[in-house]
Design an enzyme around this catalytic site. Structure first.
Site, short mmCIF file in Angstrom:
data_model
loop_
_atom_site.label_atom_id
_atom_site.label_comp_id
_atom_site.label_asym_id
_atom_site.label_seq_id
_atom_site.Cartn_x
_atom_site.Cartn_y
_atom_site.Cartn_z
N GLU A 292 0.82 -1.21 0.00
CA GLU A 292 0.00 0.00 0.00
C GLU A 292 0.86 1.27 0.00
OE1 GLU A 292 -3.03 0.30 -0.55
OE2 GLU A 292 -4.04 -1.57 -0.04
N ARG A 296 0.91 3.89 -3.26
CA ARG A 296 0.30 5.19 -2.98
C ARG A 296 1.35 6.28 -2.75
NH1 ARG A 296 -5.41 4.41 0.17
NH2 ARG A 296 -5.75 2.20 -0.24
N ASP A 424 -5.53 -9.43 -8.06
CA ASP A 424 -5.73 -8.59 -9.24
C ASP A 424 -4.46 -8.02 -9.85
OD1 ASP A 424 -5.38 -7.08 -6.95
OD2 ASP A 424 -7.07 -5.74 -7.30
N GLU A 560 -11.78 1.24 -10.66
CA GLU A 560 -11.43 0.27 -11.70
C GLU A 560 -12.27 0.39 -12.97
OE1 GLU A 560 -9.66 -0.73 -8.03
OE2 GLU A 560 -11.83 -0.57 -8.45
#
Length: 658
Positions: A292, A296, A424, A560
């Site tokens: 993360e 980010r 994903d 998405e």
């Protein structure tokens, strides 16, 4: 009968109090008697053995101690350029590992020597005072390969930075074809800034259509609320008018830096840059998630550096990258999921021994780019080893389980296979790693193509009654489930991007079918917003294609679907994709907007009066609104997809050797 019973009875006392029976004195007497029973010769032999043992200990222990410190000193002399930044407790401690480090250093030094020889012509021009920089992509700027399918960038210039830039087309907005804007010595320009990778003037006044203006207005509303009630904190809680802390690094600011640039919001960008310069520190005694904070914070800083050339973003990115390196100190090369930013202590997640496959595999874009802008190969090196390890693991049909163990380096047996949560971005980065390297990392492309064949064979199904194409899951790696996360809606855009870069036509056909399904997940809800999870009906004669369970009906402002709409619109020119994006934006405006406080996730997309979850995710500003703005843009030079590749948090990074 009674007497016989007493005769056979046995009593055992298991008491534990202070006055329990103690036989230690008797034992000591027995040992003395045993010693006295020995002959004089036997006693002499035992004494001699004891004396000999003490003498040996006197010589061996100091020798081991000295050898240990000698090896430790040797490790310290190996340059930090080619070694992980680890705690003393994490240092290599075997001769085999030491030899490995030495061999690796020798190989890298050899490659550096070759690179310098190839760059002699360029450096001669620089030293002669040539002010015109070397055009990117020319034959004389060949970068030598390191290992299999991997690139290393050698250091150039006084700052050890090789500034790379994709070629600029003749129709560039500034009309400066093939002009390199980097300072020839890699230093700062007259304004004290590092050169930007892009010639696009993002803060120049531009023409915007009504849809773009609406997106800018939405961003400014959310930014104002964040600045008022959560400035410097990770995320805004718009309903309670307070903030939430996750990593304690001002996550919303870092995640939004490049969105501020792309939207041309100079005033707000300068505020954010000042905070980064004066307030941002990663010296926090706090454990953070490697994945993360990489996508980010690190991704946001790298992108901001490339778009603006402001050196402060590169400096902060390097500091953060160094603090994340201990995660890679595993024998398997699969990184730990968490690391303390101050102490460098890395560990597995609190919830179990395994890491998410998508998390450990979604690092190479960012760490490769960090190597490119700093000239230090260590970042790309550790991330490449992860990629190579995953490539070598057995993957039936190219599909991977969603859990992997950092200690063993193996996938968890019988774990779920999905392109949703925890799976994903593994597939997304296979394609984008290949694109980022100028289509040189063929192992990633091959794994991606194989995986897409596996998706078509094992996971693609049609719903009833309207035959919507969807991507299901394999529970325990075997049993098909018609469950599709909203996260899977990244796939249409990724398939379209692959087709744009030369992959088979059926990838685009599948992309269009899945894009329609993702849109239907919005259109068929009362709020016109998609739920987090959808189940698809496969029973013949079923009245409705979609099934949404109560606990799956929330919407987190995810990006998405609009991300994929951007790719499909840019590659096909079909305006229906832009129209679908506008409908989604209007639904966000109607149902997720908190008056005067920006936006919030909602609990139930099936209700016309949904309640708020009281959280503004940083990715709504970083991804969702950015993708919508680009979708509505008519400017082909605004982040062209032949020059930039988006990381999984929508941070654009340059394509090298394009």
């Amino acid at each position: 009968m009674s007497a016989a019973y007493r005769k056979d009875h046995l009593t055992i006392n298991l008491g534990t109090d202070f006055h329990s029976y103690d036989n230690s004195k008797t034992k000591r007497k027995s040992l003395i008697r045993a010693w006295r029973r020995l002959s004089r010769l036997q006693r002499s032999v035992i004494c001699m053995m004891l004396i000999l043992g003490m003498l040996c200990s006197g010589y061996i222990v100091p020798a081991i101690y000295s050898d240990y410190h000698m090896m430790d000193n040797q490790l310290d002399t190996v340059g930090t350029r080619n070694r992980l930044n680890l705690h003393d407790t994490d240092r290599l401690n075997t001769k085999d590992q030491l030899e490995f480090e030495k061999n690796k250093l020798e190989k890298i030094e050899g490659l550096k020597k070759k690179a310098r020889e190839q760059l002699q012509g360029i450096m001669a021009k620089v030293n002669a005072g040539h002010k015109k920089a070397v055009p990117f992509g020319k034959d004389e700027l060949m970068v030598p390969p390191v290992g299999k399918d991997r690139l290393m960038v050698p250091p150039v210039g006084k700052d050890n930075v090789l500034v790379l830039q994709p070629p600029i087309n003749d129709d560039d907005i500034h009309g400066r074809a093939n002009e390199q804007i980097a300072a020839p010595d890699g230093g700062e320009d007259e304004d004290g800034k590092k050169p930007s990778i892009s010639n696009y003037d993002y803060f120049k006044e531009r023409k915007e259509n009504s849809q773009q203006k609406a997106v800018v207005s939405a961003f400014k509303d959310a930014w104002k609320a964040y600045k008022t009630y959560a400035w410097g904190h990770d995320e805004l809680k718009p309903v309670s008018k307070t903030h939430s802390t996750w990593f304690d690094v001002g996550l919303t600011i870092l995640d939004s830096l490049d969105t501020l640039v792309v939207l041309g919001l100079k005033k707000e960008f300068e505020e954010a840059k000042e905070w980064v310069q004066k307030e941002l520190t990663f010296d926090k005694d706090r454990s953070v998630n490697l994945f993360e904070i990489t996508i980010r914070a690190l991704g946001g800083l790298l992108s901001a550096f490339h778009l603006t050339g402001e050196s402060v973003f590169k400096e902060k990115a390097k500091d953060l990258g160094d603090r994340l390196m201990p995660c890679f100190n595993t024998e398997s090369k699969v990184p730990y999921s968490d690391v303390n930013l101050r102490t460098g202590k890395a560990r597995s997640p609190n919830w179990g021994p395994d890491s998410s496959t998508s998390e450990v595999s979604t690092l190479l874009l960012e760490f490769c780019d960090l190597t490119h802008i700093t000239g230090d190969p260590k970042y790309e090196d550790v991330a490449t080893k992860v990629s190579q390890h995953l490539h070598a693991l057995p993957k039936p049909n190219g599909l991977v389980p969603i859990f992997i163990n950092a200690q063993t380096g193996n996938f968890r047996p019988s774990a779920t296979i999905t392109l949703g949560a925890r799976g994903d971005s593994y597939y997304e980065y296979l394609l984008k790693q290949w694109i980022q390297t100028g289509k040189k990392l063929d192992t990633s492309k091959d794994d991606y193509v194989q995986a897409m064949e596996g998706v078509k064979e094992k996971l693609i199904r049609k719903s009833e009654p309207n035959k919507l194409t969807f991507v299901g899951e394999l529970l325990s790696g075997r049993t098909f489930s018609p469950k599709m996360d909203h996260l899977v809606c990244f796939l249409p855009g990724t398939l379209a991007l692959g087709h744009h870069n030369g992959l088979p036509d059926d990838h685009m056909e599948l992309a269009k079918e899945l894009m329609n399904t993702c849109y239907e997940m919005y259109r068929r809800m009362a709020t016109k917003l998609s739920p987090e999870i959808t189940y698809f009906n496969m029973a013949p004669g079923a009245p409705e294609d979609l099934i949404v369970k109560p606990l799956d009906a929330h919407n987190l402002l995810r990006p998405e679907t609009v991300e994929s709409l951007l790719y499909l619109y840019r590659f096909t020119g079909d305006k229906k994709y832009r129209d679908w994006g506008w409908q989604i934006f209007q639904a966000f405006e109607k149902y997720t907007k908190v008056p005067g406080m920006g936006y919030s996730s909602i609990n139930n997309v099936k209700s016309l009066k949904p309640s708020f979850k009281d959280k503004l995710e940083s990715f709504f500003l970083a991804e969702t609104l950015k993708y919508l703005y680009l979708l509505f843009s008519d400017d082909p030079n605004l982040l062209p997809l032949d020059k930039f590749v988006f990381n999984t948090e929508a941070h654009p990074l340059p394509i090298y050797n394009s």
